[in-house]
Design a protein around this motif. Structure first.
Motif, PDB file in Angstrom:
ATOM      1  N   PHE A   1      36.109  40.454  33.109  1.00 56.01           N
ATOM      2  CA  PHE A   1      36.467  40.834  34.480  1.00 56.01           C
ATOM      3  C   PHE A   1      35.241  41.226  35.305  1.00 56.01           C
ATOM      4  N   ASN A   2      34.230  41.765  34.667  1.00 55.19           N
ATOM      5  CA  ASN A   2      32.994  42.093  35.382  1.00 55.19           C
ATOM      6  C   ASN A   2      32.432  40.824  36.030  1.00 55.19           C
ATOM      7  N   ALA A   3      32.403  39.746  35.254  1.00 54.91           N
ATOM      8  CA  ALA A   3      31.859  38.476  35.761  1.00 54.91           C
ATOM      9  C   ALA A   3      32.702  37.934  36.914  1.00 54.91           C
ATOM     10  N   ILE A   4      34.030  38.072  36.818  1.00 55.83           N
ATOM     11  CA  ILE A   4      34.907  37.549  37.876  1.00 55.83           C
ATOM     12  C   ILE A   4      34.797  38.412  39.152  1.00 55.83           C
ATOM     13  N   GLN A   5      34.831  39.731  38.969  1.00 53.29           N
ATOM     14  CA  GLN A   5      34.887  40.627  40.132  1.00 53.29           C
ATOM     15  C   GLN A   5      33.571  40.725  40.890  1.00 53.29           C
ATOM     16  N   LYS A   6      32.457  40.494  40.214  1.00 53.92           N
ATOM     17  CA  LYS A   6      31.140  40.495  40.876  1.00 53.92           C
ATOM     18  C   LYS A   6      31.080  39.521  42.049  1.00 53.92           C
ATOM     19  N   LYS A   7      31.910  38.469  41.967  1.00 51.36           N
ATOM     20  CA  LYS A   7      31.890  37.431  43.010  1.00 51.36           C
ATOM     21  C   LYS A   7      32.883  37.717  44.129  1.00 51.36           C
ATOM     22  N   ALA A   8      33.523  38.885  44.103  1.00 52.24           N
ATOM     23  CA  ALA A   8      34.622  39.148  45.040  1.00 52.24           C
ATOM     24  C   ALA A   8      34.159  39.200  46.490  1.00 52.24           C
ATOM     25  N   THR A   9      35.072  38.790  47.404  1.00 56.52           N
ATOM     26  CA  THR A   9      34.879  38.917  48.853  1.00 56.52           C
ATOM     27  C   THR A   9      36.142  39.581  49.420  1.00 56.52           C
ATOM     28  N   HIS A  10      36.181  39.730  50.734  1.00 54.03           N
ATOM     29  CA  HIS A  10      37.360  40.295  51.398  1.00 54.03           C
ATOM     30  C   HIS A  10      38.636  39.509  51.061  1.00 54.03           C
ATOM     31  N   LYS A  11      38.483  38.202  50.832  1.00 55.51           N
ATOM     32  CA  LYS A  11      39.641  37.362  50.479  1.00 55.51           C
ATOM     33  C   LYS A  11      40.311  37.828  49.194  1.00 55.51           C
ATOM     34  N   ASN A  12      39.500  38.299  48.246  1.00 58.59           N
ATOM     35  CA  ASN A  12      40.072  38.776  46.981  1.00 58.59           C
ATOM     36  C   ASN A  12      40.852  40.080  47.185  1.00 58.59           C
TER      37      ASN A  12
ATOM     38  N   ASP B   1      43.874  35.784  35.078  1.00 55.53           N
ATOM     39  CA  ASP B   1      42.620  36.547  35.194  1.00 55.53           C
ATOM     40  C   ASP B   1      42.334  36.895  36.656  1.00 55.53           C
ATOM     41  N   GLN B   2      42.486  35.899  37.545  1.00 56.16           N
ATOM     42  CA  GLN B   2      42.157  36.132  38.954  1.00 56.16           C
ATOM     43  C   GLN B   2      43.117  37.143  39.591  1.00 56.16           C
ATOM     44  N   ASP B   3      44.403  37.050  39.270  1.00 57.42           N
ATOM     45  CA  ASP B   3      45.366  38.003  39.838  1.00 57.42           C
ATOM     46  C   ASP B   3      45.090  39.423  39.356  1.00 57.42           C
ATOM     47  N   ALA B   4      44.779  39.573  38.073  1.00 57.69           N
ATOM     48  CA  ALA B   4      44.488  40.922  37.541  1.00 57.69           C
ATOM     49  C   ALA B   4      43.209  41.463  38.189  1.00 57.69           C
ATOM     50  N   ALA B   5      42.194  40.598  38.326  1.00 53.79           N
ATOM     51  CA  ALA B   5      40.930  41.020  38.945  1.00 53.79           C
ATOM     52  C   ALA B   5      41.173  41.478  40.383  1.00 53.79           C
ATOM     53  N   ASP B   6      41.964  40.704  41.126  1.00 50.58           N
ATOM     54  CA  ASP B   6      42.179  40.980  42.548  1.00 50.58           C
ATOM     55  C   ASP B   6      43.078  42.193  42.783  1.00 50.58           C
ATOM     56  N   VAL B   7      44.137  42.318  41.993  1.00 54.24           N
ATOM     57  CA  VAL B   7      45.062  43.429  42.232  1.00 54.24           C
ATOM     58  C   VAL B   7      44.356  44.769  41.999  1.00 54.24           C
ATOM     59  N   VAL B   8      43.412  44.774  41.068  1.00 48.61           N
ATOM     60  CA  VAL B   8      42.663  46.003  40.800  1.00 48.61           C
ATOM     61  C   VAL B   8      41.651  46.289  41.919  1.00 48.61           C
ATOM     62  N   ILE B   9      41.087  45.239  42.490  1.00 51.96           N
ATOM     63  CA  ILE B   9      40.195  45.439  43.643  1.00 51.96           C
ATOM     64  C   ILE B   9      40.975  46.119  44.765  1.00 51.96           C
ATOM     65  N   TYR B  10      42.217  45.675  44.961  1.00 48.03           N
ATOM     66  CA  TYR B  10      43.060  46.315  45.980  1.00 48.03           C
ATOM     67  C   TYR B  10      43.397  47.762  45.592  1.00 48.03           C
ATOM     68  N   MET B  11      43.868  47.955  44.373  1.00 43.77           N
ATOM     69  CA  MET B  11      44.303  49.284  43.898  1.00 43.77           C
ATOM     70  C   MET B  11      43.158  50.306  43.945  1.00 43.77           C
ATOM     71  N   ASN B  12      41.993  49.900  43.483  1.00 44.75           N
ATOM     72  CA  ASN B  12      40.877  50.854  43.406  1.00 44.75           C
ATOM     73  C   ASN B  12      40.058  50.942  44.702  1.00 44.75           C
ATOM     74  N   ALA B  13      40.519  50.243  45.753  1.00 45.90           N
ATOM     75  CA  ALA B  13      39.890  50.419  47.073  1.00 45.90           C
ATOM     76  C   ALA B  13      40.646  51.466  47.885  1.00 45.90           C
ATOM     77  N   GLN B  14      41.718  52.016  47.315  1.00 48.54           N
ATOM     78  CA  GLN B  14      42.493  53.046  48.032  1.00 48.54           C
ATOM     79  C   GLN B  14      41.894  54.425  47.752  1.00 48.54           C
ATOM     80  N   GLU B  15      42.437  55.414  48.478  1.00 52.66           N
ATOM     81  CA  GLU B  15      41.849  56.759  48.434  1.00 52.66           C
ATOM     82  C   GLU B  15      42.145  57.487  47.112  1.00 52.66           C
ATOM     83  N   ARG B  16      41.091  58.001  46.449  1.00 55.48           N
ATOM     84  CA  ARG B  16      41.309  58.846  45.261  1.00 55.48           C
ATOM     85  C   ARG B  16      40.209  59.897  45.156  1.00 55.48           C
ATOM     86  N   ALA B  17      40.432  60.920  44.340  1.00 55.63           N
ATOM     87  CA  ALA B  17      39.511  62.058  44.274  1.00 55.63           C
ATOM     88  C   ALA B  17      38.117  61.634  43.832  1.00 55.63           C
TER      89      ALA B  17
END
Ligand code: HEC
Ligand code: HEC
Length: 305
Positions: A160-171, A243-259
């Motif tokens: 997932f590190n390799a997949i997510q490194k390439k992420a853009t706003h589209k992901n 793989d792509q859906d799991a990578a992207d959904v986490v980009i969305y989830m972990n871009a939200q507000e947390r402590a």
């Protein structure tokens, strides 16, 4: 001969908790530990050490036997106790099972680290150790994980590190779409979950208290969370996300507000805490820095600018 060998191997790694609790005081302590991992944020021994609305069972899922930590995906506790003492790259020391579990309080539970050998600390270790009954000792020089998790976790994190490194706003947008279709029915579009049924993923409650894991937790790291999510979510459908859906959904989830995470705030005052088995004494993370760790600019990913 071959059949026998296969059987011997299978017999070593159980897939459920033992049928019986140990006798006497030990059995009582194992049951206390089980109660804590089910009710971490409300149990009298741990509630003051927890700073969110999660329980250990929120991520160490129940298996078919209904016991916390026997789920077959990444973060199973079966065989975990047999791999300690184990090397931890994060703490740069060899850790005990209590060290490993107690550090989760500062990160996944957004709270304070329990004191080693206190009742809560012993009880959790006793419960987790009980789940390794009959598993041969096999200390881990690579990481603080069971044999089962060592097979699944590091290799998927790398993928997932390799997949997510390439992420853009589209992901990020694609991740929001996956979240809406496959996660929001339980965890809510606002990530707050449903108390008592589905745990919160991010954000604050009406009183301004944080609901979920902080930015120092394994789950707040994009690659680690994607490995866990693909293995365990949607509930009872682990392994179903591409793989792509799991990578992207986490980009969305972990871009939200947390402590935000500041290690020093998770440690009790020195005179109370006793020895802290780590040579890393300063560590800070934010939502933004967890994106930066993969070379990503948070604003570009979230807002497209
Ligand atoms: C927000 C999710 C989350 C919560 C809540 C959580 N953990 Fe974890 N835990 C993880 C992840 C992710 C890992 C790393 C994956 C792995 O090791 O399989 C992990 C690993 C562990 C391990 C090492 C397991 C192994 O064999 O690899 C132990 C022990 C552990 N956690 C104890 C606890 C305890 C005790 C609690 C409750 C006080 C807790 N955790 C709460 C996410 C969580
Ligand atoms: C059918 C309901 C359901 C769906 C759909 C679902 N989850 Fe979960 N999820 C749960 C439950 C229940 C738990 C906690 C297990 C427990 O407490 O026994 C959980 C736990 C989690 C956790 C760890 C605990 C926390 O609150 O941080 C994460 C992260 C998570 N889910 C993410 C997702 C993502 C991402 C999706 C979509 C791909 C998803 N879930 C879909 C029910 C669901």
């Amino acid at each position: 001969m071959l059949l026998l060998a296969t059987f011997a191997c299978a017999a070593q790694m159980p897939t459920s908790a033992p049928k019986e609790y140990p006798a006497g005081e030990l059995g009582k302590l194992v049951k206390t530990g089980e109660d804590i991992v089910n009710n971490t944020d409300t149990h009298p021994l741990t509630k003051d050490l927890v700073g969110n609305k999660l329980q250990c069972k929120s991520c160490h899922l129940k298996g078919a036997d209904g016991k916390v930590g026997t789920g077959e995906g990444i973060s199973s506790w079966i065989g975990t106790a047999a791999t300690f003492p184990a090397w931890s790259k994060r703490e740069k020391t060899v850790q005990s099972l209590q060290d490993r579990s107690n550090n989760c309080f500062m990160r996944s539970m957004n709270g304070k680290r329990p004191i080693i050998d206190t009742k809560a600390s012993m009880a959790i270790a006793a419960y987790i150790t009980w789940l390794s009954t009959g598993v041969p000792m096999n200390m881990n020089a690579i990481g603080p994980w069971s044999e089962h998790n060592t097979k699944l976790y590091p290799k998927n994190v790398k993928k997932f590190n390799a997949i997510q490194k390439k992420a853009t706003h589209k992901n990020y947008l694609a991740g929001k779409d996956v979240y809406t279709k496959k996660c929001a029915s339980c965890h809510g579009m606002n990530g707050a979950g449903i108390p008592g049924a589905f745990p919160p993923l991010w954000g604050k409650d009406a009183n301004g208290n944080w609901l979920s894991y902080n930015t120092g937790a394994g789950m707040s790291k994009l690659d680690k969370a994607a490995a866990w999510v693909q293995s365990n979510m949607p509930l009872a459908q682990g392994g179903s996300l591409s793989d792509q859906d799991a990578a992207d959904v986490v980009i969305y989830m972990n871009a939200q507000e947390r402590a935000p995470f500041d290690l020093k705030k998770g440690l009790l005052p020195k005179e109370e805490m006793g020895y802290y088995n780590s040579i890393v004494l300063e560590e800070k993370h934010t939502v933004q820095s967890n994106f930066k760790a993969l070379g990503l600019d948070f604003n570009t990913i979230k807002n497209g600018k």
